[in-house]
Design a protein around this motif. Structure first.
Motif, PDB file in Angstrom:
ATOM      1  N   ILE A 629       0.846  -1.205   0.000  1.00  0.00           N
ATOM      2  CA  ILE A 629       0.000   0.000   0.000  1.00  0.00           C
ATOM      3  C   ILE A 629       0.880   1.253   0.000  1.00  0.00           C
ATOM      4  N   GLU A 630       1.908   1.250   0.836  1.00  0.00           N
ATOM      5  CA  GLU A 630       2.758   2.439   0.950  1.00  0.00           C
ATOM      6  C   GLU A 630       3.644   2.624  -0.276  1.00  0.00           C
ATOM      7  N   PHE A 631       3.922   1.557  -1.013  1.00  0.00           N
ATOM      8  CA  PHE A 631       4.653   1.692  -2.273  1.00  0.00           C
ATOM      9  C   PHE A 631       3.863   2.566  -3.237  1.00  0.00           C
ATOM     10  N   PHE A 632       2.583   2.247  -3.417  1.00  0.00           N
ATOM     11  CA  PHE A 632       1.763   3.038  -4.333  1.00  0.00           C
ATOM     12  C   PHE A 632       1.495   4.433  -3.774  1.00  0.00           C
ATOM     13  N   GLU A 633       1.406   4.564  -2.475  1.00  0.00           N
ATOM     14  CA  GLU A 633       1.264   5.890  -1.869  1.00  0.00           C
ATOM     15  C   GLU A 633       2.516   6.719  -2.136  1.00  0.00           C
ATOM     16  N   PHE A 634       3.678   6.107  -1.971  1.00  0.00           N
ATOM     17  CA  PHE A 634       4.935   6.828  -2.145  1.00  0.00           C
ATOM     18  C   PHE A 634       5.068   7.382  -3.555  1.00  0.00           C
ATOM     19  N   ARG A 706      -0.506   7.969 -17.213  1.00  0.00           N
ATOM     20  CA  ARG A 706      -1.366   6.803 -16.989  1.00  0.00           C
ATOM     21  C   ARG A 706      -0.798   5.922 -15.875  1.00  0.00           C
ATOM     22  N   VAL A 707       0.532   5.703 -15.891  1.00  0.00           N
ATOM     23  CA  VAL A 707       1.148   4.906 -14.826  1.00  0.00           C
ATOM     24  C   VAL A 707       0.860   5.537 -13.472  1.00  0.00           C
ATOM     25  N   PHE A 711      -1.310   4.035 -10.354  1.00  0.00           N
ATOM     26  CA  PHE A 711      -0.696   3.935  -9.027  1.00  0.00           C
ATOM     27  C   PHE A 711      -1.587   4.589  -7.969  1.00  0.00           C
ATOM     28  N   GLU A 712      -2.126   5.766  -8.296  1.00  0.00           N
ATOM     29  CA  GLU A 712      -2.996   6.446  -7.343  1.00  0.00           C
ATOM     30  C   GLU A 712      -4.248   5.615  -7.071  1.00  0.00           C
TER      31      GLU A 712
END
Length: 735
Positions: A629-634, A706-707, A711-712
């Motif tokens: 979760i924090e990977f995509f948040e970062f 788009r990436v 991610f968001e």
């Protein structure tokens, strides 16, 4: 008198010539007749006089700009930019101009030879050849004829492009302060006296020796006379005796005006000028050439004079005007943030948004173009566990079985035997790399293979993919296809026994060390492999993992993940390439591929014993679900795409880009920090071995948007604890 006849065309004729030049200027892309719009066409002035070919005018004025200001050359101290009220004159030597025109003709000729259908280069070469300005005396005549410059360099009264030609003559008696200047067109007493003497001598038929004596006296008198046009100064005297004249240093406003005028030029001519100026800077003026994004095919077109640069400048000006109409840049960004919040409002429902201020004051957030107000959410209760359970279930399904691993090992052994039989006595080794070797493969993964040997010979038959393909066909492989035009030539084939798709290259050993580095990282902490399996599955599901289609490669995503885990506090992973020398054995690899213009020696040294770091990440108690979760948040909230880079080699995983830190340390004002909300959308993920390679370079612009958008959406969806929903993302806007 020689000076008066060559340097003083009548105001009437000059004005007429200028009007014709502007009316039918073939450099400007205006809807005119075919003859007039042909690049390089000459126009006729009134009275039958031919206008100067406009490409020569353009290239001449552009050379003036470079020579007078150096404002676009970042290798030398800036000189000649005059932002004060005090006049600055820069000397310009005719011989230097003649050599520059000679180089311009060489560039146009060379380009036309390679591109025979390119009409602009042919016409430009023809104009330059006809004018003969590689001759110093012809350059002098040309310069005096136009009064020192055209309307591109200095669009002031007196320039060809900006009105009638007007001269100011000054008797300065040993100095050039301009204290004794006269009004435009007014001859000095000295000039009038010389003109009268010439007329008298013409009437009376003076003897030849008397004429010589007169000429000597005239030369002496004229040493104290200068001609001034729009700030341009010509020392008087015989034209053949002078070696230079002086042009004014432009201030920033005038340079901007030049750019505005130049921006209206036909793009094909802009590109030819850029090619010429690139050659002049590189081979004649010895100036460092810096472009924003070096194009290996034609870097000259990225110079300030190329069409792409001019187009970008027009776009920036248009955006500034639009922002001015809308309000300040902060207002524009605030409106964009509010619009974005409305677009994701559905995904925010039911999630607690972290408010600004108070004891839980949130960290600043970043979009693709710097600081940007984005919502942060508190993950739902139990989200970490739900996501973690989903990750482990997916991992168990994807990880290859022991039986499959055994079949793969036997396949490699079989292929090794085929190569030994096909290339006897060569002692070839068949090495495995890619996801199969890194420990991140599944039973559907291709087998990536590399043929190498201790004494690799470039000319040996095993280095020819067609020869390798023939050997594999004879060995019973199916669908054998050599790919010879790839950056790294390969042979694709299918093993009939296991139905495994295989790719084999020759001596591209860097991939072996890349895979070994990843394998070592996956063995340090039990959370790493499940984390990476889930990340790869998600990006594959959403179709953003193919670098050949301008997305990111799986390798780039793995580097981003390792960098993220290194950047954790405390870190989950170490940096294996900066460990004590006693723990690492030096290893350097010579590369002959990559299309990098020769051989590269690559340092592939790192600690290859992951057992040393068994408890390295124990201090970080985050679960694998929380880390994902924090990977995509970062990467959708805290990673500054304008200033940061992922670099697993140096430790810390993520850092400010090297060129920015160097600039700050050295006080280099030419490297300016990017402006918030502006600049190219770009992701930098550095290769751990090839120090100047960005492995994410294939993905930019709308693809990177788009990436980031996916991610968001993954961040918000996983924060709800919806692991299965992360593979669907129904209704999400993705670019």
């Amino acid at each position: 008198m020689e000076v008066s006849t060559t340097a003083e065309p009548s105001a009437t004729n000059a004005t007429t010539t200028t009007a014709a030049h502007k009316e039918e200027d073939p450099l400007h892309p205006s809807p005119v007749s075919a003859a007039a719009s042909t690049p390089g066409a000459e126009t006729k002035a009134s009275g039958g006089e031919e206008a100067r070919p406009s490409f020569i005018d353009l290239i001449f004025d552009t050379i003036l700009l470079e020579e007078s200001t150096l404002h676009r050359s970042r290798s030398a101290p800036v000189r000649g930019i005059n932002n004060s009220n005090k006049p600055i004159l820069v000397p310009l030597f005719y011989a230097r101009l003649a050599r520059a025109f000679e180089i311009a003709q060489e560039v146009c000729h060379a380009y036309h030879e390679v591109h025979p259908k390119h009409g602009v280069s042919a016409l430009a070469e023809s104009e330059l050849e006809d004018a003969g300005l590689d001759n110093v005396e012809k350059v002098k005549m040309y310069v005096r004829e136009i009064g020192g410059c055209n309307g591109y360099f200095l669009d002031a009264e007196g320039c060809r492009g900006g009105g009638g030609t007007t001269f100011v003559t000054e008797a300065v008696h040993g100095h050039q302060d301009g204290d004794h200047g006269r009004r435009d067109g007014e001859k000095s007493d000295l000039q009038q006296e010389h003109v009268q003497e010439q007329e008298q001598e013409a009437d009376s038929g003076v003897e030849e020796q008397d004429q010589d004596s007169y000429d000597q006296q005239q030369d002496h008198d004229e040493d104290n006379v200068v001609f001034v046009k729009a700030g341009i100064v010509f020392p008087s005297g015989r034209l053949s005796d002078s070696d230079s004249y002086s042009i004014p240093a432009l201030n920033e406003v005038q340079i901007k005006e030049f750019n505005d005028r130049y921006g209206q030029v036909n793009p094909e001519y802009q590109n030819m000028v850029a090619r010429v100026l690139f050659r002049l800077r590189k081979d004649y003026w010895n100036r460092t050439i810096t472009t924003s994004d070096l194009d290996r095919s034609e870097p000259e077109l990225l110079m300030p004079y190329g069409a792409r640069y001019a187009q970008r400048r027009r776009e920036i000006q248009a955006r500034k005007q639009a922002e001015k109409a809308m309000g300040s840049s902060d207002d524009v960004l605030s409106q964009a943030a509010a619009q974005h919040l409305g677009e994701i409002s559905q995904r925010l429902r039911g999630l607690q948004i972290v408010e600004k201020g108070g004891k839980d004051d949130r960290k600043p957030t970043y979009g693709l173009q710097g600081l940007f107000d984005l919502p942060l959410v508190v993950p739902a209760e139990g989200a970490f566990k739900i996501v973690g359970d989903g990750i482990m279930e997916l991992y168990r399904r994807l990880v290859p079985s022991q039986e499959y691993m055994t079949r793969r090992t036997k396949l490699v052994q079989k292929l090794q035997g085929i190569l030994n039989a096909g290339f006897p006595g060569q002692r070839l080794r068949l090495e495995v790399f890619g996801s199969y070797a890194s420990g991140l493969g599944s039973e559907s993964s291709d087998a990536d293979l590399c043929i190498t040997t201790d004494n690799f010979q470039q000319t040996a038959s095993y280095n020819n993919v067609r020869a390798v393909a023939n050997v594999l066909r004879r060995g019973g492989m199916m669908q054998v296809q050599p790919i010879t035009n790839a950056r790294v030539p390969i042979v694709k084939f299918v093993d009939p026994g296991t139905r495994t798709n295989c790719d084999v290259n020759t001596n591209h050993v860097l991939g072996i060390h890349n895979s070994e580095l990843i394998r070592c990282y996956t063995m340090i902490d039990d959370r790493v492999r499940p984390f990476l399996y889930s990340l790869k599955a998600l990006v594959k599901k959403h179709g953003i993992n193919d670098s050949s289609q301008s997305w990111l490669s799986s390798y780039a995503y793995v580097m981003m993940a390792i960098g993220f885990l290194q950047a954790q506090e405390p870190p989950v992973l170490p940096a294996l390439q900066i460990q004590p020398e006693s723990q690492m054995t030096e290893l350097y690899v010579q590369m002959n591929h990559e299309g990098r213009g020769g051989k590269d020696i690559i340092n592939c040294t790192f600690d290859r014993d992951p057992g040393r770091y068994k408890d390295f990440g124990a201090a970080n108690s985050k679960s694998v679900g929380q880390l994902l979760i924090e990977f995509f948040e970062f990467y959708s909230r805290f990673y500054d795409y304008q200033t940061m880079e992922v670099n697993v080699r140096v430790g810390g995983g993520v850092r400010v880009r090297q060129e920015l830190t160097k600039a700050r340390k050295n006080g280099n004002l030419n490297v300016k920090p990017p402006q918030r909300g502006r600049g190219e959308k770009k992701l930098i993920v550095m290769d751990p071995f090839i120090l100047d390679r960005n492995v994410a370079g294939s993905c930019s612009g709308r693809h990177l948007v788009r990436v980031w958008t996916i991610f968001e959406s993954l961040y918000l969806t996983l924060s709800r604890g919806d692991f299965q929903g992360a593979f669907d993302l129904g209704g999400v806007r993705v670019g």
